[in-house]
Write a protein that holds these residues in place. Structure first.
Motif, PDB file in Angstrom:
ATOM      1  N   PRO A 192       0.832  -1.208   0.000  1.00  0.00           N
ATOM      2  CA  PRO A 192       0.000   0.000   0.000  1.00  0.00           C
ATOM      3  C   PRO A 192       0.867   1.259   0.000  1.00  0.00           C
ATOM      4  O   PRO A 192       1.975   1.267   0.531  1.00  0.00           O
TER       5      PRO A 192
ATOM      6  N   VAL B 133      -3.966   5.289  -0.720  1.00  0.00           N
ATOM      7  CA  VAL B 133      -4.210   5.527  -2.140  1.00  0.00           C
ATOM      8  C   VAL B 133      -4.938   4.311  -2.710  1.00  0.00           C
ATOM      9  O   VAL B 133      -4.672   3.174  -2.315  1.00  0.00           O
ATOM     10  N   ASP B 134      -5.861   4.551  -3.621  1.00  0.00           N
ATOM     11  CA  ASP B 134      -6.582   3.476  -4.301  1.00  0.00           C
ATOM     12  C   ASP B 134      -5.607   2.736  -5.209  1.00  0.00           C
ATOM     13  O   ASP B 134      -5.366   3.132  -6.347  1.00  0.00           O
TER      14      ASP B 134
ATOM     15  N   TYR C  20      -6.799   1.262  -8.775  1.00  0.00           N
ATOM     16  CA  TYR C  20      -6.889   2.275  -9.830  1.00  0.00           C
ATOM     17  C   TYR C  20      -5.491   2.730 -10.253  1.00  0.00           C
ATOM     18  O   TYR C  20      -5.210   2.896 -11.440  1.00  0.00           O
TER      19      TYR C  20
ATOM     20  N   ARG D  97      -6.247   8.346  -8.003  1.00  0.00           N
ATOM     21  CA  ARG D  97      -7.654   8.756  -7.939  1.00  0.00           C
ATOM     22  C   ARG D  97      -7.950   9.063  -6.476  1.00  0.00           C
ATOM     23  O   ARG D  97      -7.928   8.194  -5.618  1.00  0.00           O
TER      24      ARG D  97
ATOM     25  N   PHE E   4     -14.120  12.743  -7.904  1.00  0.00           N
ATOM     26  CA  PHE E   4     -12.696  12.471  -7.755  1.00  0.00           C
ATOM     27  C   PHE E   4     -11.825  13.519  -8.440  1.00  0.00           C
ATOM     28  O   PHE E   4     -12.224  14.124  -9.418  1.00  0.00           O
TER      29      PHE E   4
ATOM     30  N   TYR F 255      -7.908  13.478 -10.179  1.00  0.00           N
ATOM     31  CA  TYR F 255      -6.944  12.529 -10.729  1.00  0.00           C
ATOM     32  C   TYR F 255      -5.607  13.239 -10.884  1.00  0.00           C
ATOM     33  O   TYR F 255      -5.543  14.354 -11.389  1.00  0.00           O
TER      34      TYR F 255
END
Length: 88
Positions: A3, A19-20, A23, A31, A71, A73
């Motif tokens: 992660p 953090v995602d 994605y 994102r 969101f 980006y």
């Protein structure tokens, strides 16, 4: 993949925001939900030429490459292996 966290320092309190990763790995972009965005969000990463040199990369509104209703980006301008994921 490990992660990766964004850090935010608010009134002397350091917080981590995950953090995602799904994605990020599939689109090569961060994102971030709009409600998580605040001044001072940053990554801690090591310099590619000197691994002993630690830098901070701040996410600011001018670094937003795309935006939708929910969101923001961001591009990540360095290799993900450079991000320091030390838990604080």
């Amino acid at each position: 993949m490990r992660p990766i966290y964004l850090y935010a320092n608010t009134n002397g309190i350091l917080r981590k925001i995950a953090v995602d990763m799904a994605y990020l790995l599939s689109h090569k972009k961060i994102r971030l939900p709009k409600y998580y965005f605040e001044d001072g969000l940053h990554f801690i990463y090591s310099d590619s030429k000197n691994s002993n040199k630690i830098e901070q990369y701040f996410l600011t509104k001018d670094k937003v490459v795309k935006e939708d209703n929910d969101f923001f980006y961001f591009d990540i301008p360095f290799n993900l292996n450079q991000v320091i994921g030390t838990s604080i």
